[in-house]
Design a protein around this motif. Sequence first.
Motif, PDB file in Angstrom:
ATOM      1  N   ASP A 271       0.749  -1.180   0.117  1.00  0.00           N
ATOM      2  CA  ASP A 271       0.113  -0.057   0.093  1.00  0.00           C
ATOM      3  C   ASP A 271       0.929   1.326  -0.113  1.00  0.00           C
ATOM      4  OD1 ASP A 271      -2.404   1.379  -0.025  1.00  0.00           O
ATOM      5  OD2 ASP A 271      -3.163   0.010   1.579  1.00  0.00           O
ATOM      6  N   THR A 281      -2.177  -3.463   7.361  1.00  0.00           N
ATOM      7  CA  THR A 281      -2.310  -4.403   6.318  1.00  0.00           C
ATOM      8  C   THR A 281      -3.914  -4.317   5.917  1.00  0.00           C
ATOM      9  OG1 THR A 281      -2.291  -6.756   5.659  1.00  0.00           O
ATOM     10  CG2 THR A 281      -2.397  -6.261   7.883  1.00  0.00           C
ATOM     11  N   SER A 282      -4.476  -4.604   4.863  1.00  0.00           N
ATOM     12  CA  SER A 282      -5.891  -4.717   4.496  1.00  0.00           C
ATOM     13  C   SER A 282      -5.971  -5.729   3.415  1.00  0.00           C
ATOM     14  CB  SER A 282      -6.458  -3.401   3.976  1.00  0.00           C
ATOM     15  OG  SER A 282      -5.475  -2.947   2.804  1.00  0.00           O
ATOM     16  N   TYR A 284      -9.053  -7.323   0.308  1.00  0.00           N
ATOM     17  CA  TYR A 284     -10.168  -6.891  -0.589  1.00  0.00           C
ATOM     18  C   TYR A 284     -10.675  -8.093  -1.240  1.00  0.00           C
ATOM     19  CZ  TYR A 284      -8.335  -2.327   0.411  1.00  0.00           C
ATOM     20  OH  TYR A 284      -7.979  -1.192   0.914  1.00  0.00           O
ATOM     21  N   HIS A 298      -6.338 -12.099   6.058  1.00  0.00           N
ATOM     22  CA  HIS A 298      -6.214 -10.874   6.953  1.00  0.00           C
ATOM     23  C   HIS A 298      -6.174 -10.833   8.326  1.00  0.00           C
ATOM     24  CE1 HIS A 298      -7.797  -6.756   8.821  1.00  0.00           C
ATOM     25  NE2 HIS A 298      -6.589  -6.440   7.900  1.00  0.00           N
ATOM     26  N   SER A 318      -4.590  -2.954  11.492  1.00  0.00           N
ATOM     27  CA  SER A 318      -5.559  -3.532  10.848  1.00  0.00           C
ATOM     28  C   SER A 318      -6.459  -2.505   9.964  1.00  0.00           C
ATOM     29  CB  SER A 318      -6.583  -4.280  11.811  1.00  0.00           C
ATOM     30  OG  SER A 318      -7.550  -4.899  10.920  1.00  0.00           O
ATOM     31  N   LYS A 319      -6.290  -2.617   8.714  1.00  0.00           N
ATOM     32  CA  LYS A 319      -7.263  -1.537   7.775  1.00  0.00           C
ATOM     33  C   LYS A 319      -8.324  -2.398   7.352  1.00  0.00           C
ATOM     34  CE  LYS A 319      -3.932   1.418   7.903  1.00  0.00           C
ATOM     35  NZ  LYS A 319      -4.063   2.483   8.935  1.00  0.00           N
ATOM     36  N   GLY A 320      -8.677  -3.485   7.819  1.00  0.00           N
ATOM     37  CA  GLY A 320      -9.919  -4.290   7.520  1.00  0.00           C
ATOM     38  C   GLY A 320     -10.018  -5.019   6.191  1.00  0.00           C
ATOM     39  N   THR A 321     -11.187  -5.962   6.146  1.00  0.00           N
ATOM     40  CA  THR A 321     -11.488  -6.760   5.024  1.00  0.00           C
ATOM     41  C   THR A 321     -12.533  -5.851   4.165  1.00  0.00           C
ATOM     42  OG1 THR A 321     -10.844  -8.461   6.156  1.00  0.00           O
ATOM     43  CG2 THR A 321     -12.129  -8.798   4.273  1.00  0.00           C
ATOM     44  N   SER A 322     -12.447  -5.413   2.947  1.00  0.00           N
ATOM     45  CA  SER A 322     -13.345  -4.858   2.382  1.00  0.00           C
ATOM     46  C   SER A 322     -13.817  -4.986   0.989  1.00  0.00           C
ATOM     47  CB  SER A 322     -12.964  -3.077   2.341  1.00  0.00           C
ATOM     48  OG  SER A 322     -12.573  -2.719   3.813  1.00  0.00           O
ATOM     49  N   GLU A 340      -2.970  -6.183   0.709  1.00  0.00           N
ATOM     50  CA  GLU A 340      -1.964  -4.982   0.691  1.00  0.00           C
ATOM     51  C   GLU A 340      -1.396  -5.557   2.091  1.00  0.00           C
ATOM     52  OE1 GLU A 340      -1.456  -2.845  -1.316  1.00  0.00           O
ATOM     53  OE2 GLU A 340      -3.504  -2.162  -2.270  1.00  0.00           O
TER      54      GLU A 340
END
Length: 377
Positions: A271, A281-282, A284, A298, A318-322, A340
């Motif tokens: 990223d 980290t994330s 998608y 993730h 943690s930037k999440g799972t999106s 990422e």
Amino acid sequence: DYSPLVKDTQDYVTGIAKYDGDTYYILSCGAKVPLSYEDNNGKGSKTKVTDVAITEGYIMPPNTIRLVSCESNDGEAVMKFDLNRKVPFIARLTGQSYSDYKVGRKVAVSESNATGLQIVFYDTVSAKGSFSFTDTVIRNASFSVKNKTATLSIGFKAAGRFYGYHYEYDKDGYLILSFKKKPASLKGAVVMLDPGHGGGDSGAVCVATSSAFKGEKDINLAIAKTVKSILEDKGASVIMTRTSDKFVSLTERTEMCHKYNPDLFISIHCDSASSSSSRGTSAYYYRAYSQPLAKSIHSSLVNTYKANIYGSNDSAISKGTSFYAFRVERVEECPSVLIEYGFVSNLRECSLLQNSTVRYSLAQATVNGIEKYIKNQ
């Protein structure tokens, strides 16, 4: 939720429209097909590509469908259909619950819970066949026809237990639909790893540079090679979209997935942000049935960052799972995700990603996430 039109599809053009400055043909089935679209040409710029051929036509006869065979091939359901015309069709999950990705756009997934799949064939007046399934993810299937539209309704044996499908016309012109089974373990599983960028497309710029790592593309490939090694040690077969500093277009990457039909597809990226403090980290996904894989990888990466790399319970990791419509995720053949691994715009994190010990930890966490997905999904 919709599948793209299969190669060689024929339909009527009923209109032309402009969206965001691009020209689209409006097809009789309702699909909007771009006259041309932009794709990276490997030199850091875009080029126009077209996959559409328009000809003066005539009123074609309506389509009919006949099921030729329905069988289980080592747990994979395979159906062969005879169509008298290659009409457009779309596939969409049924019973899947969604939440807002943005206001009014219910495409995000908190749980993969689809109960079936519908395949809708347009300009079709007849569809016949008796279906029977043994030892596959499919419980039943049936045709219905209404208003020159045929719908193949497929029910899953268990809600949310669906791992992708593949469709193509064979050399004899039959439409082949195959429905994947979940691998029992990593041993024997086929995993496609997709190191992002490459060649003239360097990706994000590394703020901490070295002779080996000048751009994101270099870290992506190094992580992918380590993941490949660990997977192969566990008995998996691994296919790489690139193994060197080579440009591979998005079209080529997705076509490799269509061709090799792997059990899992994982695109590996790093990223970047305008703020040098951004870190973490994330993951998608695009297809609803890819969300459990993205979430599992993730979660494993976040735990590794907290326990083994940063040694802290920093919530920013943690930037999440999106949901996001990255092109490489939009394949149907298997659960497909984009990960990422960290921010190359963050000096500390970029330096960590260039460290072979850290990359091994992240690669091991990736494999742990895959194993957990296979076990629990």
